[in-house]
Design a protein around this motif. Structure first.
Motif, PDB file in Angstrom:
ATOM      1  N   PHE A 283      42.496 -31.876   0.277  1.00 21.32           N
ATOM      2  CA  PHE A 283      43.842 -32.128  -0.518  1.00 21.32           C
ATOM      3  C   PHE A 283      43.950 -31.015  -1.070  1.00 21.32           C
ATOM      4  O   PHE A 283      46.017 -30.975  -1.054  1.00 21.32           O
ATOM      5  CB  PHE A 283      43.306 -32.749  -1.079  1.00 21.32           C
ATOM      6  N   THR A 284      43.526 -29.576  -0.850  1.00 26.77           N
ATOM      7  CA  THR A 284      43.987 -28.785  -2.264  1.00 26.77           C
ATOM      8  C   THR A 284      44.071 -27.468  -0.825  1.00 26.77           C
ATOM      9  O   THR A 284      44.830 -26.445  -1.357  1.00 26.77           O
ATOM     10  CB  THR A 284      43.316 -28.329  -3.773  1.00 26.77           C
ATOM     11  N   THR A 285      43.587 -27.416  -0.221  1.00 31.23           N
ATOM     12  CA  THR A 285      43.145 -26.560   1.081  1.00 31.23           C
ATOM     13  C   THR A 285      44.436 -26.340   1.374  1.00 31.23           C
ATOM     14  O   THR A 285      44.566 -27.277   2.280  1.00 31.23           O
ATOM     15  CB  THR A 285      42.018 -26.158   1.470  1.00 31.23           C
ATOM     16  N   PRO A 286      45.315 -24.823   1.726  1.00 27.89           N
ATOM     17  CA  PRO A 286      46.339 -25.025   2.244  1.00 27.89           C
ATOM     18  C   PRO A 286      46.412 -24.970   3.937  1.00 27.89           C
ATOM     19  O   PRO A 286      44.872 -24.470   4.596  1.00 27.89           O
ATOM     20  CB  PRO A 286      47.156 -23.618   2.329  1.00 27.89           C
ATOM     21  N   TYR A 287      47.081 -26.155   4.343  1.00 35.00           N
ATOM     22  CA  TYR A 287      46.843 -26.518   5.895  1.00 35.00           C
ATOM     23  C   TYR A 287      46.523 -24.934   6.828  1.00 35.00           C
ATOM     24  O   TYR A 287      47.142 -23.633   6.938  1.00 35.00           O
ATOM     25  CB  TYR A 287      47.800 -27.249   6.813  1.00 35.00           C
ATOM     26  N   GLU A 288      45.255 -25.093   7.478  1.00 32.08           N
ATOM     27  CA  GLU A 288      45.179 -23.728   9.099  1.00 32.08           C
ATOM     28  C   GLU A 288      44.394 -22.643   8.052  1.00 32.08           C
ATOM     29  O   GLU A 288      44.782 -21.618   8.495  1.00 32.08           O
ATOM     30  CB  GLU A 288      45.920 -23.792   9.919  1.00 32.08           C
ATOM     31  N   SER A 289      44.517 -22.668   6.753  1.00 27.65           N
ATOM     32  CA  SER A 289      44.618 -21.608   5.807  1.00 27.65           C
ATOM     33  C   SER A 289      42.851 -21.944   6.119  1.00 27.65           C
ATOM     34  O   SER A 289      42.032 -21.986   6.319  1.00 27.65           O
ATOM     35  CB  SER A 289      44.080 -21.647   4.623  1.00 27.65           C
ATOM     36  N   TYR A 290      41.971 -19.898   5.941  1.00 24.85           N
ATOM     37  CA  TYR A 290      40.415 -20.152   6.482  1.00 24.85           C
ATOM     38  C   TYR A 290      40.124 -18.887   5.012  1.00 24.85           C
ATOM     39  O   TYR A 290      40.586 -18.090   4.873  1.00 24.85           O
ATOM     40  CB  TYR A 290      40.175 -19.523   7.379  1.00 24.85           C
ATOM     41  N   ILE A 291      38.596 -18.892   4.948  1.00 23.69           N
ATOM     42  CA  ILE A 291      38.149 -17.428   3.955  1.00 23.69           C
ATOM     43  C   ILE A 291      36.763 -17.530   5.024  1.00 23.69           C
ATOM     44  O   ILE A 291      36.009 -18.350   5.499  1.00 23.69           O
ATOM     45  CB  ILE A 291      37.226 -17.944   2.914  1.00 23.69           C
ATOM     46  N   THR A 292      37.198 -16.348   5.183  1.00 23.58           N
ATOM     47  CA  THR A 292      35.995 -15.844   6.609  1.00 23.58           C
ATOM     48  C   THR A 292      35.415 -14.327   5.584  1.00 23.58           C
ATOM     49  O   THR A 292      35.623 -13.728   4.288  1.00 23.58           O
ATOM     50  CB  THR A 292      36.353 -15.017   7.803  1.00 23.58           C
ATOM     51  N   ASN A 293      34.138 -14.052   6.437  1.00 22.47           N
ATOM     52  CA  ASN A 293      33.958 -12.155   5.326  1.00 22.47           C
ATOM     53  C   ASN A 293      33.872 -11.127   6.695  1.00 22.47           C
ATOM     54  O   ASN A 293      33.576 -11.738   7.558  1.00 22.47           O
ATOM     55  CB  ASN A 293      33.053 -12.437   4.708  1.00 22.47           C
ATOM     56  N   THR A 294      34.005  -9.900   6.095  1.00 20.77           N
ATOM     57  CA  THR A 294      33.818  -8.464   6.933  1.00 20.77           C
ATOM     58  C   THR A 294      32.501  -7.771   6.336  1.00 20.77           C
ATOM     59  O   THR A 294      32.335  -8.058   5.344  1.00 20.77           O
ATOM     60  CB  THR A 294      34.531  -7.751   7.450  1.00 20.77           C
TER      61      THR A 294
END
Length: 349
Positions: A283-294
């Motif tokens: 409910f608080t995460t923007p749609y189709e956004s994501y967290i990743t790492n490199t």
């Protein structure tokens, strides 16, 4: 020769005499022009404990950001590598046989668990010394570019470049916004890379006013820390949020700031390895956004970083130290007194 040696876990390194190395098959001996001091080095000797995942067994010479002049060729090295010419050294060393290594992605080697070290200067003797041996196929020619100032690019340039390159599809088109959190050595170069490769408005934030001032000189709009930090970032984007965020700190509060300012479909790349976490909520995460790492980058990426350096698109902010002052460089790094990148110059300027 003189070298900065990591001798034991949770112990400050020593400046001592060690034997001059000789290149093995497929390697070259570099006369070190410059070796960058990195916060990863501090983690190696200050924070890691024996047996901990990622810990590298001492003793070894520190220094994974290295540039220098080829002094000697090992057996089987092509004469295309020229003795006397300046090169930047790619640090990560994989098995050389897996699918990732075949593509120059040594940082993601599929057999890393069986390797005796991670990189030059991370488990294997590095360049915080007068001489260092490196695999010949990991050399990137510098031409007439200054190898001392180039040294940090093998991490402080390569790491943000790889992160930005992966996020470029999110920054295509008009009206895009990028966020850089943490304006140390990597973050400052990250701002420059974003300005050179994209048309996005670059927003940058750091607790230090002098760091924000340098980012502004490179074309960023800056925001300070504080209770309204995320709100101010969103205001700059017209309320929509940023399309790509790059967290060069990696603690829980900075990850939260980046995540709280993401637009729908945005990408947050956590680059800083500080152990921060983020709890997911539908409910608080923007749609189709994501967290990743490199992690670090590829040999191919490093060639492109050098192209940008030689073209004047990126300029590392370097503070030089002589070999006898190398431990002072690490002391200042730990104390937060290095504004850009500390580079040890073993043979003088």
């Amino acid at each position: 020769m003189r070298a900065v040696v990591f001798e034991n876990y949770e112990q400050f390194p020593s400046l001592t005499d060690v034997p001059k190395p000789s290149p093995g098959p497929g390697e070259v001996l570099l006369r070190v022009a410059g070796a960058g001091a990195c916060h990863s080095d501090v983690s190696v000797y200050r924070h890691f404990k024996e047996g901990q995942p990622g810990a590298q067994r001492p003793p070894f010479v520190l220094g994974h950001e290295n540039a220098g002049w080829v002094e000697e060729l090992g057996e089987g090295v092509s004469e295309r590598v020229k003795v006397g010419e300046a090169y930047l050294a790619y640090g990560p060393i994989g098995c050389g046989h897996c699918r990732k290594c075949a593509k120059g992605q040594d940082t993601y080697c599929e057999n890393v668990a069986t390797m005796p070290y991670l990189a030059v200067g991370l488990g294997r003797d590095g360049g915080m010394a007068e001489y260092v041996t490196v695999p010949a196929h990991h050399l990137v020619p510098l031409g007439d570019a200054d190898p001392v100032d180039a040294a940090p690019l093998s991490d402080a340039g390569l790491t943000p470049y790889h992160a930005v390159k992966q996020a470029l599809p999110h920054l295509e088109g008009g009206g895009r916004h990028a966020l850089v959190i943490g304006l140390g050595g990597l973050g400052q170069i990250g701002v420059q890379i974003l300005r050179a490769l994209t048309g996005a408005t670059v927003i940058a934030t750091d607790v230090k006013p002098e760091a924000r001032a340098r980012a502004e000189q490179n074309g960023a709009i800056t925001v300070g820390a504080g209770a309204r930090q995320a709100e101010e970032i969103r205001e700059i984007t017209g309320g929509r949020g940023v399309d790509a965020a790059f967290d060069f700190v990696g603690i829980t509060p900075t990850i939260a700031t980046a995540a709280d300012t993401l637009a729908q479909g945005g990408r947050l790349t956590v680059v800083g390895i500080a152990g921060g976490t983020r709890e997911f909520s539908f409910f608080t995460t923007p749609y189709e956004s994501y967290i990743t790492n490199t992690y670090w980058g590829t040999v191919e990426d490093l060639w492109e970083v050098v192209d940008m350096y030689r073209a004047g698109q990126i300029r590392p902010d370097v503070e030089r130290f002589g070999m006898e002052d190398a431990l002072e460089a690490y002391r200042k790094l730990e104390a937060g007194e290095v504004s850009g990148r500390a580079v040890v110059v073993p043979h003088g300027s």
